[in-house]
Write a protein that holds these residues in place. Structure first.
Motif, PDB file in Angstrom:
ATOM      1  N   SER A 299     -53.748 -12.158  63.291  1.00 17.21           N
ATOM      2  CA  SER A 299     -54.963 -11.428  62.920  1.00 17.21           C
ATOM      3  C   SER A 299     -55.774 -12.164  61.861  1.00 17.21           C
ATOM      4  N   GLU A 434     -54.372  -2.177  60.984  1.00 17.64           N
ATOM      5  CA  GLU A 434     -55.495  -2.246  61.926  1.00 17.64           C
ATOM      6  C   GLU A 434     -55.617  -3.661  62.498  1.00 17.64           C
ATOM      7  N   ILE A 438     -54.991  -4.636  66.540  1.00 19.94           N
ATOM      8  CA  ILE A 438     -55.990  -5.363  67.334  1.00 19.94           C
ATOM      9  C   ILE A 438     -55.392  -6.651  67.889  1.00 19.94           C
ATOM     10  N   LYS A 442     -54.890  -7.422  71.932  1.00 21.77           N
ATOM     11  CA  LYS A 442     -55.507  -8.589  72.571  1.00 21.77           C
ATOM     12  C   LYS A 442     -54.474  -9.381  73.364  1.00 21.77           C
ATOM     13  N   ASN A 452     -62.931  -3.163  72.610  1.00 24.80           N
ATOM     14  CA  ASN A 452     -63.854  -2.941  71.500  1.00 24.80           C
ATOM     15  C   ASN A 452     -64.527  -1.577  71.561  1.00 24.80           C
ATOM     16  N   VAL A 456     -59.708   2.089  66.780  1.00 27.28           N
ATOM     17  CA  VAL A 456     -58.445   1.383  66.523  1.00 27.28           C
ATOM     18  C   VAL A 456     -57.253   2.330  66.643  1.00 27.28           C
TER      19      VAL A 456
END
Length: 697
Positions: A299, A434, A438, A442, A452, A456
């Motif tokens: 991230s 968060e 993400i 992904k 998107n 979240v």
């Protein structure tokens, strides 16, 4: 060979912090120094070993800088502002395998090359109280000296003004943030060169673990005060035979960091094993998701996170008692919002109490000043009563409420401080997780842009579904899946029996609570004389708990009474013409309803009562010639045979039925209490006659 580490830190001694450079110099040098500005003498407890103290200064500095008291008093005199930065202190650890002379030479060489040659005056004090921890305090002046020996400017004026007409100042090269790293690297190089010169194998690396490429979090420096408190806590824990727990903020943070390091070490070992062999793609994905370290790197948040932020995850885990995910962190964040609301209500109550006490003083003055037996005096008395006071005992009541208010304010401030500190940890955890969520999503969805469009928190639910079941929810089906888990089927309404069982458990909880308070009150009485402050605090806490206990008990008893009446009413509806149930109580009603619920029918009362007869037949008194022992009497009775078969199939159900029968029989026995037979009446008449005849004689 693994490189050793040495402590190196830089901090500012500022007047804004309420500190004095004279006091700092007095402590570090073990000297008695007088502070002109504060008009007091500073003398501190002597160190176990006298510090080795000396002052190093540039060639153009005046001679008086070598006088420690004069030097720092001049600094205090020159700096006018209440926010002035008075001195910069560099604290360095010194290798303990060098002798005193080598240590002095090392420190002098370092201070001259890095500070004195650049125009600073350095007050150096080498402490050797502990053999394993020699270190040097280097106090540096913040202003340069002019060539004529006078103080220069920290940031000289350029002679220009900005657009708003404010003066533009030059930068002070001593204040650049890069200096800390330069000074640290220079000290590391000098120490290693010294060891190389002395032909010693040991080497040092003062870089952070991150700069060294190690997956380890660095601990924070305790300082002598925190270290002393932690040492005391360790000794007390060992003496009492209990587990040691950190007591200072720094100690707690280091404790959290060590736990995090152990966890990261475990993950790193697992990843090292997996990377050494060929594994399937899905396994690799799962390992990457389960590893906090890899997720943070993916991230891009790892390098930007401070040690405090990294240990925030551990705080949330300990608080929630479960594995930390974004959903768990958001749940924790919601709890803190409720806590914040509670604090807001407490603050409002405290303000109202302050206002009431303040207003009462004005009203009481009016009450005292008004003549007796007047409407004005009565009005003031009524106003005092509305504020919770009595006119006769106002002073005592006012003092008591003021003391209690002060205690509540202190308690509120402590709770609020704890809330603010921990709230930051929770918010930091949410921010970090968060990024992890993400990153994981992904990987699972190959960077699909449709992610998107989802919040979240919802993305986290998709990720957790994969972690727990291995199933990837297609994004086109994600909305249906999320709606399904967010809107589960409503729970069925609790039955009377379920409510009854719940409140019986609550009743037992209240009983245990009361016993606990009674025991606690006995223990508190033991410290009434030895520790009156703690005694009052504990008594206040017990008093508040007893108020809460009374409310809880009232609620439970009221609810049980209502449920008793409801169950009795329901039983009478099931048995409308049953005379034997006229005096039924709540417990018996509950037993009947439970038995009927298990049987899935309304069992006749006569059938319940047969279980009492059956019990007598199965367990008769043992005597000679009892034919029931051989079972011959029961063979010819089809009803008894059927009951025996049911009893053998479901012993627990039979026990319940017999229990109901016993309860009904007790009700019937209680209803006959007080009734006399004809024989008992005749005997009573004979007793009365004999008594009357005796009196006549």
């Amino acid at each position: 060979m693994t490189a050793s580490s040495l402590h190196f830190s830089v901090n500012i001694i500022s007047r804004k912090q309420g500190r004095s450079t004279v006091a700092c110099a007095a402590y570090r040098s073990d000297e008695k120094l007088y502070d002109d500005r504060n008009q007091r003498t500073f003398v501190f407890k002597k160190h176990e070993q006298k510090p080795e103290s000396f002052i190093l200064s540039p060639s153009h500095a005046p001679e008086w800088v070598n006088d420690r008291e004069k030097l720092w008093n001049e600094v205090e005199k020159t700096e006018k502002r209440w926010t002035s930065q008075l001195s910069r202190e560099v604290l360095i650890a010194i290798p303990n395998d060098l002798n005193n002379e080598q240590q002095r030479e090392l420190v002098e060489s370092y201070v001259n090359s890095q500070f004195v040659e650049k125009g600073m005056v350095a007050d150096v004090n080498i402490h050797r109280d502990k053999d394993h921890n020699p270190h040097a305090h280097i106090m540096l002046t913040m202003r340069p000296f002019n060539e004529d020996g006078t103080w220069g400017e920290k940031r000289p004026f350029t002679g220009e003004l900005d657009e708003k007409g404010k003066k533009i100042y030059m930068n002070n090269p001593w204040d650049h943030k890069e200096n800390v790293q330069i000074w640290r690297d220079s000290y590391q190089d000098l120490v290693n060169k010294t060891y190389e010169k002395l032909k010693m194998e040991r080497r040092f690396d003062l870089r952070s673990y991150e700069r060294q490429g190690k997956d380890v979090l660095g601990t924070v420096h305790l300082g002598h005060n925190a270290a002393a408190l932690e040492t005391k806590a360790k000794k007390e824990a060992m003496k009492n035979g209990v587990e040691y727990k950190p007591v200072t903020r720094e100690g707690k943070l280091n404790h959290d960091i060590k736990n995090a390091n152990r966890e990261l070490e475990f993950y790193q070992k697992e990843l090292t094993k997996s990377n050494s062999t060929l594994i399937q793609l899905e396994q690799k994905k799962k390992e990457m998701e389960m590893d906090i370290r890899r997720s943070l790197e993916k991230s891009g948040l790892w390098k930007d996170i401070s040690p405090l932020e990294k240990t925030s995850i551990m705080f949330v885990r300990n608080r929630m008692k479960e594995e930390v995910t974004l959903s768990v962190a958001l749940k924790c964040q919601s709890q803190f919002k409720n806590w914040e609301s509670s604090l807001s209500n407490k603050a409002k109550e405290l303000k109202e109490e302050m206002a009431a006490i303040k207003q009462s003083k004005v009203v009481y003055q009016d009450y005292v000043s008004e003549p007796d037996n007047t409407i004005a005096k009565d009005r003031s008395r009524i106003q005092l009563e509305r504020l919770g006071f009595t006119a006769e005992n106002y002073k005592e009541e006012s003092n008591n409420r003021a003391v209690k208010l002060k205690q509540n304010v202190n308690s509120f401030n402590a709770e609020k401080e704890k809330f603010v500190e921990n709230k930051d940890k929770v918010n930091n955890t949410v921010k970090v997780l968060e990024g992890i969520t993400i990153s994981q999503a992904k990987i699972l969805y190959n960077g699909n842009e449709e992610l998107n469009k989802l919040p979240v928190s919802e993305v986290d639910k998709l990720v957790q579904e994969y972690r727990h079941t291995g199933k990837v929810i297609p994004l086109e089906q994600a909305r249906d899946y999320l709606d399904k888990i967010d809107n589960p089927k409503p729970l069925k309404e609790m039955s009377l029996l379920d409510q009854y069982d719940k409140f019986k458990k609550d009743n037992q909880f209240v009983v245990n609570w009361k016993r606990s308070l009674d025991k606690k009150e006995i223990e508190v009485e033991k410290i009434r004389v030895s520790d009156p402050v703690k005694y009052e605090k504990e008594k206040e806490d017990i008093s508040q708990q007893r108020l809460a206990l009374a409310d809880r008990l009232k609620h439970v008893k009221t609810s049980l009474n209502i449920l008793d009446k409801s169950m009795i009413s329901k039983v009478k509806e099931q048995y409308p013409n049953e005379v034997r149930l006229q005096g039924i109580d709540g417990k018996t009603a509950a037993k009947i309803l439970k038995a009927n619920e298990k049987e899935k029918r309304i069992v006749p009362i006569d059938e319940y009562m047969k279980y009492m007869d059956k019990d007598k037949k199965i367990n008769p008194p043992i005597r000679e010639g009892n034919s029931s022992l051989s079972g011959t009497n029961n063979k010819d009775n089809p009803i008894s045979k059927d009951m025996n078969e049911t009893y053998d199939k479901n012993r627990n159900q039979a026990d319940l039925m017999r229990n109901v029968a016993n309860s009904i029989q007790n009700i019937m026995d209680d209803s006959d209490k007080g009734r006399k037979t004809n024989i008992e009446r005749a005997l009573d008449e004979n007793k009365t006659k004999r008594r009357n005849n005796g009196m006549s004689r």
